[in-house]
Design an enzyme around this catalytic site. Structure first.
Site, PDB file in Angstrom:
ATOM      1  N   ASP A  52      -4.038  49.579  -7.631  1.00  0.00           N
ATOM      2  CA  ASP A  52      -4.819  50.056  -6.485  1.00  0.00           C
ATOM      3  C   ASP A  52      -4.411  51.441  -6.010  1.00  0.00           C
ATOM      4  OD1 ASP A  52      -6.425  47.747  -6.201  1.00  0.00           O
ATOM      5  OD2 ASP A  52      -4.706  46.688  -5.363  1.00  0.00           O
ATOM      6  N   HIS A 109       4.388  44.729  -6.806  1.00  0.00           N
ATOM      7  CA  HIS A 109       3.576  43.718  -7.474  1.00  0.00           C
ATOM      8  C   HIS A 109       4.416  42.463  -7.701  1.00  0.00           C
ATOM      9  CE1 HIS A 109       0.844  41.849 -10.329  1.00  0.00           C
ATOM     10  NE2 HIS A 109      -0.072  42.661  -9.830  1.00  0.00           N
TER      11      HIS A 109
HETATM   12  N1  CMC Z   1       6.179  48.686   0.711  1.00  0.00           N
HETATM   13  C1  CMC Z   1       7.414  48.447   1.225  1.00  0.00           C
HETATM   14  N2  CMC Z   1       8.169  47.388   0.866  1.00  0.00           N
HETATM   15  C2  CMC Z   1       7.656  46.527  -0.014  1.00  0.00           C
HETATM   16  C3  CMC Z   1       6.375  46.696  -0.584  1.00  0.00           C
HETATM   17  C4  CMC Z   1       5.630  47.836  -0.183  1.00  0.00           C
HETATM   18  N3  CMC Z   1       4.415  48.052  -0.689  1.00  0.00           N
HETATM   19  N4  CMC Z   1       6.108  45.682  -1.431  1.00  0.00           N
HETATM   20  C5  CMC Z   1       7.189  44.885  -1.405  1.00  0.00           C
HETATM   21  N5  CMC Z   1       8.132  45.400  -0.555  1.00  0.00           N
HETATM   22  C6  CMC Z   1       9.475  44.846  -0.301  1.00  0.00           C
HETATM   23  C7  CMC Z   1       9.414  43.608   0.584  1.00  0.00           C
HETATM   24  O1  CMC Z   1       9.541  43.941   1.937  1.00  0.00           O
HETATM   25  C8  CMC Z   1      10.587  42.813   0.051  1.00  0.00           C
HETATM   26  O2  CMC Z   1      11.763  43.386   0.557  1.00  0.00           O
HETATM   27  P1  CMC Z   1      13.067  42.451   0.862  1.00  0.00           P
HETATM   28  O3  CMC Z   1      13.469  41.890  -0.466  1.00  0.00           O
HETATM   29  O4  CMC Z   1      14.059  43.365   1.473  1.00  0.00           O
HETATM   30  O5  CMC Z   1      12.577  41.386   1.821  1.00  0.00           O
HETATM   31  C9  CMC Z   1      10.574  43.096  -1.445  1.00  0.00           C
HETATM   32  O6  CMC Z   1       9.976  44.392  -1.575  1.00  0.00           O
HETATM   33  C10 CMC Z   1       9.788  42.075  -2.268  1.00  0.00           C
HETATM   34  O7  CMC Z   1       8.469  42.005  -1.707  1.00  0.00           O
HETATM   35  P2  CMC Z   1       7.637  40.667  -1.511  1.00  0.00           P
HETATM   36  O8  CMC Z   1       6.657  40.867  -0.421  1.00  0.00           O
HETATM   37  O9  CMC Z   1       8.584  39.513  -1.395  1.00  0.00           O
HETATM   38  O10 CMC Z   1       6.932  40.590  -2.932  1.00  0.00           O
HETATM   39  P3  CMC Z   1       5.659  39.758  -3.293  1.00  0.00           P
HETATM   40  O11 CMC Z   1       5.731  39.516  -4.744  1.00  0.00           O
HETATM   41  O12 CMC Z   1       5.527  38.565  -2.393  1.00  0.00           O
HETATM   42  O13 CMC Z   1       4.443  40.719  -2.906  1.00  0.00           O
HETATM   43  C11 CMC Z   1       2.792  42.385  -3.020  1.00  0.00           C
HETATM   44  C12 CMC Z   1       3.752  41.504  -3.810  1.00  0.00           C
HETATM   45  C13 CMC Z   1       1.857  43.112  -3.977  1.00  0.00           C
HETATM   46  C14 CMC Z   1       1.921  41.507  -2.092  1.00  0.00           C
HETATM   47  C15 CMC Z   1       3.606  43.406  -2.179  1.00  0.00           C
HETATM   48  O14 CMC Z   1       4.349  44.241  -3.044  1.00  0.00           O
HETATM   49  C16 CMC Z   1       2.741  44.234  -1.239  1.00  0.00           C
HETATM   50  O15 CMC Z   1       2.467  43.808  -0.122  1.00  0.00           O
HETATM   51  N6  CMC Z   1       2.266  45.450  -1.696  1.00  0.00           N
HETATM   52  C17 CMC Z   1       1.353  46.236  -0.919  1.00  0.00           C
HETATM   53  C18 CMC Z   1      -0.070  45.685  -1.069  1.00  0.00           C
HETATM   54  C19 CMC Z   1      -0.650  46.001  -2.429  1.00  0.00           C
HETATM   55  O16 CMC Z   1      -0.557  47.115  -2.934  1.00  0.00           O
HETATM   56  N7  CMC Z   1      -1.298  44.995  -3.026  1.00  0.00           N
HETATM   57  C20 CMC Z   1      -1.974  45.127  -4.323  1.00  0.00           C
HETATM   58  C21 CMC Z   1      -1.297  44.329  -5.405  1.00  0.00           C
HETATM   59  S1  CMC Z   1      -1.822  44.750  -7.067  1.00  0.00           S
HETATM   60  C22 CMC Z   1      -3.473  44.361  -7.186  1.00  0.00           C
HETATM   61  C23 CMC Z   1      -3.826  42.984  -6.792  1.00  0.00           C
HETATM   62  O17 CMC Z   1      -3.109  42.002  -7.047  1.00  0.00           O
HETATM   63  O18 CMC Z   1      -4.904  42.825  -6.246  1.00  0.00           O
END
Ligand code: CMC
Length: 425
Positions: free
Chosen positions: A359, A302
């Site tokens: 989720d 998140h």
């Molecule tokens: N699985 C594997 N690696 C992950 C995941 C995951 N679900 N989420 C983040 N990471 C890694 C990412 O690759 C990055 O690694 P590094 O620092 O080595 O590059 C690090 O963790 C930080 O991730 P980010 O993508 O820079 O973080 P963000 O704040 O931009 O993204 C997020 C947040 C929710 C989009 C992301 O965690 C994600 O894609 N999660 C899966 C989709 C999901 O469950 N979304 C629902 C969010 S909660 C409800 C809502 O908001 O609707």
């Protein structure tokens, strides 16, 4: 704390006001930065940008706290609050007293019917249309039936909250070829929705109280989440002066994406994939760690929570209870728990503070109720509606109609001479 921050740019010092929120959050006000220095701030993805001051929802992502108007989310869920009361709280700032609550519920239930002409639109959608496409289209379409002026905002808020669940249920009925089931006014929001989804005219239908309670909780847990992608979209669209229905329809589009609300559907698809592959969740944890695999653990991580998402904590318990009480044994719940355990003890997830989000478990409860996977994000949207409307109203009331219009750092071609078509290589 000083009420000014200092910035040194090209050897010159500038003072920037510091803003402190009621929970001690600190922001540096850069509204005059460009006018004074010629520079802007750059924050791709807005991870570090406060887009507004807001009095609706407070999140402490480090501690895993979520409060609506000062009330802890767990207290609202466990205190027996109805979703309609939480909607009132988000919109008007306080929980309704008995009289206010009764009037509010009366209004909400007496605006649930759709204009009969609107039903014709459902006939035009192809049978396998995604219900999010139908929901966003039909919500935008409400503006054709209920033109908006300042004087109509209150009534349109009620109409939107009341009619969205009818639209959602009708879109499901259309997809399975069953007749639409009209709402019944004495039922709760959750019970009315379940009935419109699952009742058929040919036999009696009793709403399962376990599902009614669980759905009420799910709706409350989704009701607002401050400046997330869809709420920011709603505020942004509203800032142009666009009407409520058009703004919310845009928010529904933003929610649809798999990185946002679409993740609840993606979680179940992922769990199904793991099951079909033999149930080895550890293999998928390893896959999620490989950047080039293109695979992420859906329902994990998140932008704001760097701790267990408090909504997910409640939903994990709820999933156990609902499935137990309904006598359902879902192998996907075991896979989900195994996946969570494996991820939470893995250094990749520990270092990045990746925990289950809202989720991760919600879909398992929807599934137990019989709600099809492609409706999950619609369920999220129904819950989030009061939050979106509250954010839209706050934007309108607090900041007037100053349009949201970010800037950019241009990195494209500098000026070049025009080449007529016949001379281009
Ligand atoms: N699985 C594997 N690696 C992950 C995941 C995951 N679900 N989420 C983040 N990471 C890694 C990412 O690759 C990055 O690694 P590094 O620092 O080595 O590059 C690090 O963790 C930080 O991730 P980010 O993508 O820079 O973080 P963000 O704040 O931009 O993204 C997020 C947040 C929710 C989009 C992301 O965690 C994600 O894609 N999660 C899966 C989709 C999901 O469950 N979304 C629902 C969010 S909660 C409800 C809502 O908001 O609707």
């Amino acid at each position: 704390m000083s009420n000014m921050a200092k910035l040194v740019l090209n050897g010159k010092e500038y003072s920037l006001p510091v803003v402190v929120g009621s929970e001690g959050e600190v922001g540096i006000d850069i509204a005059k930065l460009r006018a004074e220095t010629g520079a802007i701030t750059l924050d791709d993805g807005y991870g570090n940008t406060g887009s507004c001051k807001s009095a609706i929802t407070f999140i402490d992502g480090e501690k895993g706290i979520l409060r609506y108007r000062g009330y802890d989310i767990a207290d609202l869920v466990n205190g027996g609050c109805r979703f309609s009361e939480v909607a009132y709280l988000l919109l008007y700032g306080n929980l309704p007293n008995k009289e206010q609550g009764e009037k509010w519920r009366y209004n909400l239930t007496h605006h649930t019917l759709l204009h009969e002409d609107m039903k014709k639109f459902f006939e035009g959608f192809p049978p396998h249309a995604h219900p999010m496409a139908i929901l966003s289209g039909m919500v935008a379409c409400l503006s054709a039936y209920y033109p908006e002026s300042e004087a109509h905002i209150e009534i349109n808020t009620i109409r939107l909250l009341a009619k969205a669940k009818t639209i959602a249920a009708f879109s499901y009925k259309k997809s399975i070829g069953q007749p639409f089931v009209y709402p019944i006014n004495h039922l709760s929001y959750a019970a009315n929705f379940l009935r419109m989804m699952f009742a058929v005219p040919s036999e009696p239908y009793e709403v399962n109280p376990v599902f009614e309670k669980a759905l009420n909780q799910l709706l409350i847990l989704h009701a607002d989440h401050e400046q997330n992608c869809s709420a920011s979209t709603v505020r942004m669209v509203g800032s142009s002066g666009a009407n409520l229905f058009a703004s919310i329809s845009a928010g529904i589009g933003a929610l649809w994406g798999p990185l946002h609300g679409g993740a609840n559907q993606a979680v179940i698809e992922m769990l199904e994939q793991i099951k079909a592959d033999g149930g080895n969740h550890k293999k998928f944890v390893e896959l999620a760690k490989k950047k080039d695999s293109g695979f992420r653990l859906m329902g994990f991580g998140h932008r704001v929570y760097k701790n267990y998402d408090p909504r997910s904590r409640i939903l994990k318990d709820a999933a156990d209870k609902v499935l137990n009480q309904a006598g359902i044994r879902d192998p996907l719940l075991d896979i989900a728990k195994g996946l969570e355990e494996a991820a939470l003890s893995d250094s990749y997830f520990i270092e990045r503070k990746l925990y289950p989000n809202v989720d991760f478990y919600s879909g398992l409860i929807y599934r137990a109720m019989g709600i099809p996977t492609n409706m999950f994000t619609v369920m999220f949207a129904l819950g989030r509606l009061p939050g979106w409307i509250a954010q839209w109203k706050e934007r309108r009331e607090m900041e007037g109609l100053k349009i949201s219009r970010p800037r950019q750092i241009y990195i494209g071609q500098t000026k070049r001479a025009f080449v007529p078509l016949e001379q281009r290589p």
